[in-house]
Design a protein around this motif. Sequence first.
Motif, mmCIF file in Angstrom:
data_model
loop_
_atom_site.group_PDB
_atom_site.id
_atom_site.type_symbol
_atom_site.label_atom_id
_atom_site.label_comp_id
_atom_site.label_asym_id
_atom_site.label_seq_id
_atom_site.Cartn_x
_atom_site.Cartn_y
_atom_site.Cartn_z
ATOM 1 N N MET A 1 5.690 19.262 33.650
ATOM 2 C CA MET A 1 5.502 18.768 32.276
ATOM 3 C C MET A 1 5.921 19.811 31.257
ATOM 4 S SD MET A 1 4.661 16.120 30.597
ATOM 5 C CE MET A 1 4.173 15.626 28.960
ATOM 6 N N GLN A 2 5.475 21.060 31.504
ATOM 7 C CA GLN A 2 5.853 22.144 30.590
ATOM 8 C C GLN A 2 7.362 22.398 30.620
ATOM 9 O OE1 GLN A 2 3.487 25.488 31.741
ATOM 10 N NE2 GLN A 2 1.654 24.771 30.661
ATOM 11 N N PHE A 3 7.948 22.307 31.824
ATOM 12 C CA PHE A 3 9.402 22.503 31.932
ATOM 13 C C PHE A 3 10.154 21.429 31.156
ATOM 14 C CE2 PHE A 3 13.399 21.403 34.039
ATOM 15 C CZ PHE A 3 14.075 22.602 33.913
ATOM 16 N N GLU A 4 9.666 20.172 31.243
ATOM 17 C CA GLU A 4 10.322 19.089 30.538
ATOM 18 C C GLU A 4 10.252 19.287 29.030
ATOM 19 O OE1 GLU A 4 12.535 15.673 30.049
ATOM 20 O OE2 GLU A 4 12.076 16.773 31.898
ATOM 21 N N GLN A 5 9.111 19.763 28.536
ATOM 22 C CA GLN A 5 8.968 20.029 27.099
ATOM 23 C C GLN A 5 9.893 21.175 26.667
ATOM 24 O OE1 GLN A 5 4.803 20.788 26.559
ATOM 25 N NE2 GLN A 5 4.254 18.595 26.461
ATOM 26 N N TYR A 6 9.930 22.223 27.502
ATOM 27 C CA TYR A 6 10.814 23.351 27.181
ATOM 28 C C TYR A 6 12.278 22.925 27.178
ATOM 29 C CZ TYR A 6 13.337 27.728 27.709
ATOM 30 O OH TYR A 6 14.210 28.758 27.543
ATOM 31 N N TYR A 7 12.646 22.070 28.158
ATOM 32 C CA TYR A 7 14.035 21.601 28.245
ATOM 33 C C TYR A 7 14.416 20.779 27.019
ATOM 34 C CZ TYR A 7 18.104 18.994 29.890
ATOM 35 O OH TYR A 7 19.349 18.425 29.994
ATOM 36 N N GLN A 8 13.546 19.869 26.615
ATOM 37 C CA GLN A 8 13.822 19.040 25.461
ATOM 38 C C GLN A 8 13.893 19.884 24.188
ATOM 39 O OE1 GLN A 8 14.759 15.969 25.487
ATOM 40 N NE2 GLN A 8 14.432 15.717 27.716
ATOM 41 N N GLN A 9 13.039 20.885 24.088
ATOM 42 C CA GLN A 9 13.055 21.772 22.924
ATOM 43 C C GLN A 9 14.362 22.565 22.862
ATOM 44 O OE1 GLN A 9 9.916 24.676 22.935
ATOM 45 N NE2 GLN A 9 10.102 25.104 20.751
ATOM 46 N N ALA A 10 14.791 23.046 24.023
ATOM 47 C CA ALA A 10 16.054 23.792 24.073
ATOM 48 C C ALA A 10 17.233 22.894 23.733
ATOM 49 C CB ALA A 10 16.234 24.413 25.452
ATOM 50 N N ARG A 11 17.205 21.641 24.213
ATOM 51 C CA ARG A 11 18.276 20.710 23.914
ATOM 52 C C ARG A 11 18.341 20.405 22.416
ATOM 53 N NH1 ARG A 11 22.525 18.900 26.477
ATOM 54 N NH2 ARG A 11 22.147 16.749 25.783
#
Length: 291
Positions: A1-11
Motif C-alpha cells: 500500500m505504501q509502495f503504491e502511494q509512493y509510486y503514484q506520488q512520484a508519477r
Amino acid sequence: MQFEQYYQQARRKQKMDALMWSSMFMLLYLLSGHYAEFSLSTILHNAPALFDYIYDTLPQLSWDVLFASRDETGRAVPGSLIYWGYRLPIQIPLLWETINVAIAATLVSSVIAIILAFLAASNGYAPASVRVAVRSFVAFLRTMPELAWAVMFVMAYGVGTFPGFVALTLHTIGSLTKLFYESIETISDKPVRGLTACGSTPVQRLRFAFWPQIKPTVLSYIFLRFEINFRSSTILGLVGAGGIGQELMTNISLGRHDQVSITLLLIIIVVALIDMTSGVLRKKVISGDVK
C-alpha cells in the motif's frame, strides 16, 4: 500500500515536472520566435525564389558533349565538364590555401590552448589570479566571432589569408582552452597524489599524471576543431580573408551561377573528406591505437 502511494506520488511529480518544463520551453520558443521575426508563411511564400536560385546555379550539361575536350578553335565546348570547370586552375589552389589556413590556425592555437588550459584549470598549480586572468582572456577571445576578428584584421592588414589565419587562431584559442581546462578538471587525482608522494615536481605531475588522462580528449577536440576551422575559413573568405570563400563571393557577386555550384561542390567534397579522415583518427585516438 505504501509502495503504491509512493509510486503514484512520484508519477504525479514527474508529470508536473514534464508539464512545467514543456511549458517553459514553449514560452521561450514563442518569445524567441517573436523577436526573431520568425514566420512560417514568409518561408513558404519565398521558398520558390530560393529554389529558383538553386536551379540557376546548376550547370547546363549536355550528355552528348559531356566528356568533350575542345573544339577546332581550342575553346571548351558548352555543356561539357571542361566548360563547367574552366576556373578549376584558379579554384583548386584557393581551396588548398583554405586548407592550409585551417591547418596552421588549428596547430598554433592548439599548442597555445594546451598551455593556457593548465594555467586556467582549478586543479592546476597556477595562482588564483592567473587562473582568473586566463579564463577572462579566453572568454573574450571566443566571445568575438571569427567574422568580427576577420573584418578587423582585413581593415588593418588588407585582403589576404593572414587576416583569416589570425581570426581563426584567436577564436580557436578561446574555444579550445575552455574545452581543455574543463577536461583537466575532470581527471582522477589518484595518479597525481601518487606522484606527489614519490616527490615528483609539478612539471612531472603534469607530464605523467595529467597528460595521459586528457590526451585522447584533447586530440579529439583538436580534430573536431580542424573541421570547424575549415568551414569557418571558407566563410571568412566572404569578407576578404582569402581562400576559396573569396572565390565563392566573387562568383556570387558577378552572377557566375555555374561557378557558384562548382565552388560549393569542391567545398562539400573537401569537408566530407575531412570529416571522414578526422572521424577515423578520433576513433583511433580514443581507442588507444594512436600513442
